[in-house]
Write a protein that holds these residues in place. Structure first.
Motif, short mmCIF file in Angstrom:
data_model
loop_
_atom_site.label_atom_id
_atom_site.label_comp_id
_atom_site.label_asym_id
_atom_site.label_seq_id
_atom_site.Cartn_x
_atom_site.Cartn_y
_atom_site.Cartn_z
N LEU A 1 0.88 -1.18 0.00
CA LEU A 1 0.00 0.00 0.00
C LEU A 1 0.91 1.22 0.00
CD1 LEU A 1 -2.60 -1.03 2.74
CD2 LEU A 1 -2.74 -1.43 0.28
N MET A 2 0.74 2.08 -1.01
CA MET A 2 1.70 3.18 -1.20
C MET A 2 1.01 4.52 -1.45
SD MET A 2 4.13 1.04 -3.83
CE MET A 2 2.71 0.21 -4.56
N ALA A 3 1.38 5.50 -0.63
CA ALA A 3 0.97 6.89 -0.88
C ALA A 3 2.23 7.71 -1.05
CB ALA A 3 0.14 7.42 0.27
N SER A 4 2.09 8.88 -1.65
CA SER A 4 3.30 9.57 -2.11
C SER A 4 3.20 11.07 -1.90
CB SER A 4 3.50 9.26 -3.59
OG SER A 4 3.53 7.87 -3.78
N PRO A 5 4.37 11.73 -1.84
CA PRO A 5 4.37 13.19 -1.71
C PRO A 5 3.76 13.84 -2.94
CG PRO A 5 6.62 12.32 -1.72
CD PRO A 5 5.71 11.17 -1.93
N SER A 6 3.22 15.01 -2.73
CA SER A 6 2.80 15.86 -3.84
C SER A 6 4.04 16.48 -4.50
CB SER A 6 1.90 16.97 -3.30
OG SER A 6 1.81 18.04 -4.19
N THR A 7 3.88 16.90 -5.74
CA THR A 7 4.97 17.67 -6.36
C THR A 7 4.95 19.13 -5.91
OG1 THR A 7 3.71 18.26 -8.33
CG2 THR A 7 4.94 16.18 -8.41
N CYS A 8 4.00 19.50 -5.02
CA CYS A 8 4.00 20.88 -4.50
C CYS A 8 3.94 20.86 -2.97
CB CYS A 8 2.90 21.70 -5.15
SG CYS A 8 1.22 21.08 -4.97
N VAL A 9 2.80 21.20 -2.38
CA VAL A 9 2.68 21.33 -0.93
C VAL A 9 2.47 19.95 -0.28
CG1 VAL A 9 1.21 22.27 0.91
CG2 VAL A 9 1.68 23.64 -1.14
N GLN A 10 3.12 19.73 0.89
CA GLN A 10 2.94 18.48 1.63
C GLN A 10 2.00 18.70 2.82
OE1 GLN A 10 4.55 16.08 -0.08
NE2 GLN A 10 5.22 17.82 -1.31
N PHE A 11 1.31 17.62 3.23
CA PHE A 11 0.47 17.66 4.42
C PHE A 11 1.20 16.96 5.56
CE2 PHE A 11 -3.41 17.42 1.39
CZ PHE A 11 -3.26 18.75 1.06
N ALA A 12 1.12 17.54 6.76
CA ALA A 12 1.81 16.97 7.91
C ALA A 12 1.13 15.67 8.35
CB ALA A 12 1.82 17.97 9.06
N PRO A 13 1.90 14.61 8.58
CA PRO A 13 1.32 13.34 9.03
C PRO A 13 0.74 13.45 10.44
CG PRO A 13 3.57 13.05 8.20
CD PRO A 13 3.34 14.52 8.34
N GLY A 14 -0.21 12.59 10.75
CA GLY A 14 -0.71 12.42 12.11
C GLY A 14 -1.48 13.59 12.68
N GLN A 15 -2.14 14.37 11.84
CA GLN A 15 -2.86 15.57 12.30
C GLN A 15 -4.38 15.33 12.34
OE1 GLN A 15 -1.07 18.51 13.13
NE2 GLN A 15 0.62 17.08 12.90
#
Ligand SMILES: [Fe+2]
Length: 275
Positions: free
Chosen positions: A216-230
Protein backbone atom coordinates in the motif's frame (compact mmCIF):
# COMPACT_ATOMS: atom_id res chain seq x y z
CA UNK A 1 -8.88 -7.65 -22.65
CA UNK A 2 -10.87 -4.77 -21.05
CA UNK A 3 -11.79 -1.84 -23.29
CA UNK A 4 -9.42 1.14 -23.23
CA UNK A 5 -6.41 -1.02 -22.36
CA UNK A 6 -3.18 0.24 -23.81
CA UNK A 7 0.03 -1.71 -24.26
CA UNK A 8 3.21 -0.21 -22.89
CA UNK A 9 6.37 -1.23 -24.68
CA UNK A 10 8.83 -1.50 -21.79
CA UNK A 11 12.54 -0.97 -22.38
CA UNK A 12 13.50 -4.14 -20.59
CA UNK A 13 12.11 -6.92 -18.43
CA UNK A 14 11.74 -4.54 -15.49
CA UNK A 15 9.10 -1.82 -15.95
CA UNK A 16 10.36 1.53 -14.67
CA UNK A 17 7.53 3.80 -13.52
CA UNK A 18 7.39 7.20 -11.88
CA UNK A 19 4.42 8.47 -9.91
CA UNK A 20 4.01 12.24 -10.05
CA UNK A 21 0.91 13.24 -8.17
CA UNK A 22 -1.10 16.20 -6.96
CA UNK A 23 0.67 18.68 -9.18
CA UNK A 24 -2.12 21.25 -8.55
CA UNK A 25 -1.14 23.45 -11.47
CA UNK A 26 -3.02 26.75 -11.53
CA UNK A 27 -4.72 28.19 -14.60
CA UNK A 28 -1.76 30.48 -15.30
CA UNK A 29 1.96 30.02 -14.72
CA UNK A 30 3.15 31.63 -11.49
CA UNK A 31 0.02 30.55 -9.61
CA UNK A 32 0.63 29.52 -6.01
CA UNK A 33 -0.84 27.05 -3.56
CA UNK A 34 -0.12 27.95 0.09
CA UNK A 35 2.76 30.10 -1.07
CA UNK A 36 4.29 27.51 -3.42
CA UNK A 37 4.53 28.14 -7.17
CA UNK A 38 3.20 24.79 -8.34
CA UNK A 39 4.71 24.98 -11.85
CA UNK A 40 8.10 25.75 -10.36
CA UNK A 41 7.94 22.92 -7.80
CA UNK A 42 6.81 20.42 -10.46
CA UNK A 43 9.67 21.46 -12.72
CA UNK A 44 12.11 20.97 -9.84
CA UNK A 45 10.72 17.48 -9.22
CA UNK A 46 10.94 16.62 -12.93
CA UNK A 47 14.55 17.84 -13.03
CA UNK A 48 15.32 15.67 -10.01
CA UNK A 49 13.70 12.60 -11.62
CA UNK A 50 15.58 13.22 -14.86
CA UNK A 51 18.88 13.28 -12.95
CA UNK A 52 18.11 10.17 -10.88
CA UNK A 53 16.16 7.81 -13.12
CA UNK A 54 17.98 6.96 -16.34
CA UNK A 55 15.11 4.84 -17.68
CA UNK A 56 11.47 5.84 -17.36
CA UNK A 57 8.92 3.69 -19.18
CA UNK A 58 5.87 5.65 -18.01
CA UNK A 59 4.63 8.33 -15.63
CA UNK A 60 1.57 7.65 -13.50
CA UNK A 61 -0.15 10.95 -12.66
CA UNK A 62 -2.62 10.08 -9.92
CA UNK A 63 -4.90 13.09 -9.78
CA UNK A 64 -5.29 16.68 -8.61
CA UNK A 65 -3.27 17.58 -11.68
CA UNK A 66 -4.85 21.03 -11.92
CA UNK A 67 -5.85 22.91 -8.79
CA UNK A 68 -9.12 24.13 -10.28
CA UNK A 69 -9.63 21.93 -13.32
CA UNK A 70 -8.23 24.48 -15.78
CA UNK A 71 -7.61 23.21 -19.31
CA UNK A 72 -4.69 25.63 -19.64
CA UNK A 73 -3.02 23.87 -16.70
CA UNK A 74 -3.50 20.45 -18.31
CA UNK A 75 -1.97 21.69 -21.58
CA UNK A 76 1.15 22.86 -19.73
CA UNK A 77 1.27 19.54 -17.90
CA UNK A 78 1.39 17.59 -21.19
CA UNK A 79 4.48 19.60 -22.16
CA UNK A 80 6.15 19.19 -18.74
CA UNK A 81 5.60 15.42 -18.70
CA UNK A 82 6.61 15.02 -22.35
CA UNK A 83 9.99 16.52 -21.40
CA UNK A 84 10.57 13.59 -19.05
CA UNK A 85 8.72 10.70 -20.73
CA UNK A 86 6.15 10.78 -23.52
CA UNK A 87 4.25 7.85 -21.97
CA UNK A 88 2.16 9.45 -19.20
CA UNK A 89 -1.20 8.33 -17.89
CA UNK A 90 -3.61 10.44 -15.90
CA UNK A 91 -6.26 9.95 -13.24
CA UNK A 92 -8.79 12.47 -11.99
CA UNK A 93 -8.63 13.80 -8.44
CA UNK A 94 -11.22 15.83 -6.58
CA UNK A 95 -9.73 19.07 -7.93
CA UNK A 96 -9.86 17.94 -11.56
CA UNK A 97 -12.26 18.43 -14.45
CA UNK A 98 -12.42 15.21 -16.47
CA UNK A 99 -13.64 16.85 -19.67
CA UNK A 100 -10.89 19.47 -19.58
CA UNK A 101 -8.32 16.73 -18.97
CA UNK A 102 -9.59 14.71 -21.92
CA UNK A 103 -9.57 17.80 -24.10
CA UNK A 104 -5.95 18.61 -23.25
CA UNK A 105 -4.45 15.15 -22.90
CA UNK A 106 -6.65 12.94 -25.09
CA UNK A 107 -8.34 9.63 -24.29
CA UNK A 108 -5.11 7.71 -24.83
CA UNK A 109 -3.73 9.37 -21.68
CA UNK A 110 -6.63 8.11 -19.57
CA UNK A 111 -6.86 4.36 -20.17
CA UNK A 112 -8.53 1.92 -17.77
CA UNK A 113 -5.52 -0.42 -17.93
CA UNK A 114 -1.89 -0.30 -18.98
CA UNK A 115 -0.51 -3.68 -19.98
CA UNK A 116 3.07 -4.92 -20.23
CA UNK A 117 4.39 -8.41 -20.85
CA UNK A 118 4.18 -9.23 -17.13
CA UNK A 119 2.04 -6.54 -15.50
CA UNK A 120 -1.37 -4.92 -15.66
CA UNK A 121 -1.64 -1.42 -14.16
CA UNK A 122 -5.31 -0.73 -13.39
CA UNK A 123 -6.35 2.94 -13.36
CA UNK A 124 -9.49 3.57 -11.27
CA UNK A 125 -11.45 6.81 -11.11
CA UNK A 126 -12.31 7.62 -7.47
CA UNK A 127 -13.53 11.14 -8.22
CA UNK A 128 -17.07 12.08 -7.19
CA UNK A 129 -17.78 15.32 -9.10
CA UNK A 130 -18.46 18.19 -6.71
CA UNK A 131 -17.18 16.33 -3.66
CA UNK A 132 -13.81 16.24 -1.92
CA UNK A 133 -14.11 12.63 -0.76
CA UNK A 134 -13.69 9.63 -3.03
CA UNK A 135 -15.82 6.68 -4.07
CA UNK A 136 -15.38 4.06 -6.77
CA UNK A 137 -19.01 3.12 -7.37
CA UNK A 138 -20.46 0.19 -9.29
CA UNK A 139 -18.92 1.04 -12.69
CA UNK A 140 -15.33 1.34 -11.44
CA UNK A 141 -15.67 -1.77 -9.27
CA UNK A 142 -16.97 -3.65 -12.33
CA UNK A 143 -13.98 -2.37 -14.30
CA UNK A 144 -11.67 -3.52 -11.52
CA UNK A 145 -13.28 -6.95 -11.55
CA UNK A 146 -12.92 -7.22 -15.33
CA UNK A 147 -9.26 -6.15 -15.22
CA UNK A 148 -8.46 -8.60 -12.41
CA UNK A 149 -10.08 -11.42 -14.35
CA UNK A 150 -8.07 -10.49 -17.44
CA UNK A 151 -4.89 -10.42 -15.33
CA UNK A 152 -5.68 -13.88 -14.01
CA UNK A 153 -6.22 -15.30 -17.50
CA UNK A 154 -3.15 -13.55 -18.95
CA UNK A 155 -0.91 -14.34 -15.95
CA UNK A 156 -0.13 -10.69 -15.22
CA UNK A 157 0.82 -9.17 -11.88
CA UNK A 158 -1.40 -6.22 -10.92
CA UNK A 159 -0.75 -2.71 -9.66
CA UNK A 160 -3.94 -0.73 -8.89
CA UNK A 161 -3.84 3.10 -9.03
CA UNK A 162 -6.43 5.60 -7.84
CA UNK A 163 -6.53 9.12 -6.42
CA UNK A 164 -8.10 8.78 -2.97
CA UNK A 165 -6.73 6.60 -0.20
CA UNK A 166 -8.52 3.26 0.33
CA UNK A 167 -7.19 2.95 3.91
CA UNK A 168 -6.96 5.52 6.74
CA UNK A 169 -3.59 7.28 6.73
CA UNK A 170 -3.75 8.70 10.26
CA UNK A 171 -4.88 12.27 9.52
CA UNK A 172 -8.47 12.57 10.73
CA UNK A 173 -9.34 15.43 8.34
CA UNK A 174 -8.04 13.43 5.35
CA UNK A 175 -9.49 10.14 6.46
CA UNK A 176 -12.96 11.67 6.29
CA UNK A 177 -12.28 11.80 2.54
CA UNK A 178 -11.07 8.22 1.95
CA UNK A 179 -12.71 5.92 -0.60
CA UNK A 180 -16.25 5.42 0.71
CA UNK A 181 -16.59 1.90 -0.71
CA UNK A 182 -13.10 0.72 0.27
CA UNK A 183 -14.54 -2.48 1.80
CA UNK A 184 -15.94 -3.52 -1.59
CA UNK A 185 -12.64 -2.56 -3.25
CA UNK A 186 -10.65 -4.83 -0.94
CA UNK A 187 -13.18 -7.63 -1.32
CA UNK A 188 -12.33 -7.70 -5.04
CA UNK A 189 -8.60 -7.49 -4.34
CA UNK A 190 -8.72 -10.30 -1.79
CA UNK A 191 -10.12 -12.68 -4.42
CA UNK A 192 -7.10 -12.22 -6.68
CA UNK A 193 -3.61 -13.34 -5.72
CA UNK A 194 -2.06 -11.46 -8.65
CA UNK A 195 -2.50 -8.05 -6.98
CA UNK A 196 0.90 -6.81 -5.81
CA UNK A 197 0.33 -3.14 -4.99
CA UNK A 198 -2.11 -0.27 -4.55
CA UNK A 199 -0.89 3.26 -5.25
CA UNK A 200 -2.63 6.57 -4.63
CA UNK A 201 -2.23 10.34 -4.28
CA UNK A 202 -4.49 12.83 -2.45
CA UNK A 203 -2.80 12.68 0.95
CA UNK A 204 0.35 14.66 -0.01
CA UNK A 205 2.58 12.49 2.19
CA UNK A 206 4.58 9.28 1.85
CA UNK A 207 3.26 6.04 3.26
CA UNK A 208 4.39 2.43 2.76
CA UNK A 209 2.44 -0.39 4.32
CA UNK A 210 1.40 -3.92 3.50
CA UNK A 211 -1.99 -5.64 3.62
CA UNK A 212 -2.25 -9.39 2.97
CA UNK A 213 1.00 -9.28 1.03
CA UNK A 214 -0.10 -6.29 -1.08
CA UNK A 215 2.02 -3.12 -0.94
CA UNK A 216 0.00 0.00 0.00
CA UNK A 217 1.70 3.18 -1.20
CA UNK A 218 0.97 6.89 -0.88
CA UNK A 219 3.30 9.57 -2.11
CA UNK A 220 4.37 13.19 -1.71
CA UNK A 221 2.80 15.86 -3.84
CA UNK A 222 4.97 17.67 -6.36
CA UNK A 223 4.00 20.88 -4.50
CA UNK A 224 2.68 21.33 -0.93
CA UNK A 225 2.94 18.48 1.63
CA UNK A 226 0.47 17.66 4.42
CA UNK A 227 1.81 16.97 7.91
CA UNK A 228 1.32 13.34 9.03
CA UNK A 229 -0.71 12.42 12.11
CA UNK A 230 -2.86 15.57 12.30
CA UNK A 231 -6.48 15.87 13.40
CA UNK A 232 -6.99 19.06 11.39
CA UNK A 233 -5.47 20.47 8.22
CA UNK A 234 -1.77 21.21 8.58
CA UNK A 235 0.73 21.87 5.81
CA UNK A 236 4.21 20.41 6.21
CA UNK A 237 7.62 21.84 5.42
CA UNK A 238 8.76 18.57 3.76
CA UNK A 239 10.00 19.11 0.22
CA UNK A 240 8.14 18.20 -2.99
CA UNK A 241 8.97 14.82 -4.45
CA UNK A 242 8.02 11.78 -6.47
CA UNK A 243 7.86 7.99 -6.15
CA UNK A 244 9.68 5.55 -8.40
CA UNK A 245 8.51 1.98 -8.90
CA UNK A 246 10.36 -0.86 -10.62
CA UNK A 247 7.98 -3.70 -11.49
CA UNK A 248 9.87 -6.98 -11.79
CA UNK A 249 8.77 -9.95 -13.91
CA UNK A 250 8.38 -12.13 -10.80
CA UNK A 251 5.86 -9.73 -9.24
CA UNK A 252 8.23 -7.86 -6.94
CA UNK A 253 7.78 -4.09 -6.61
CA UNK A 254 10.89 -2.11 -5.76
CA UNK A 255 9.96 1.43 -4.83
CA UNK A 256 11.17 4.57 -3.13
CA UNK A 257 10.54 8.26 -2.60
CA UNK A 258 12.84 11.06 -3.67
CA UNK A 259 12.50 14.72 -2.72
CA UNK A 260 13.97 17.95 -4.01
CA UNK A 261 16.88 19.10 -1.86
CA UNK A 262 18.38 22.05 -3.71
CA UNK A 263 15.39 24.42 -3.83
CA UNK A 264 13.78 26.17 -0.85
CA UNK A 265 9.97 26.25 -0.98
CA UNK A 266 8.35 28.84 1.28
CA UNK A 267 5.23 26.95 2.36
CA UNK A 268 2.56 28.78 4.36
CA UNK A 269 2.29 26.29 7.24
CA UNK A 270 -0.04 28.54 9.25
CA UNK A 271 -2.87 28.23 6.79
CA UNK A 272 -5.92 26.60 8.32
CA UNK A 273 -7.35 25.32 5.10
CA UNK A 274 -6.86 23.95 1.68
CA UNK A 275 -9.45 24.63 -0.98
FE1 LIG B 1 -4.15 17.11 -3.84
Amino acid sequence: MPQDTISLPAAGEVVHLLQLTDTHLCAETGGKLLGVDTDQSLQAVIALARSERPTVDAILATGDLSDQGAETAYRRLVDYFDGLCTQHYWLTGNHDDREAMLSAAGEQRMPCCIETSNWLVVMLDSQVPGQVGGELGADQLAQLSECLEHARQASRHVLVCLHHQPVPVGCAWLDDQMVADADAFFTFLDRHTAVRGVLWGHVHQALDRERNGVALMASPSTCVQFAPGQMDFKADTAAPGYRWLDLHPDGRIETGISRVTDVVFDVDTESGGYL
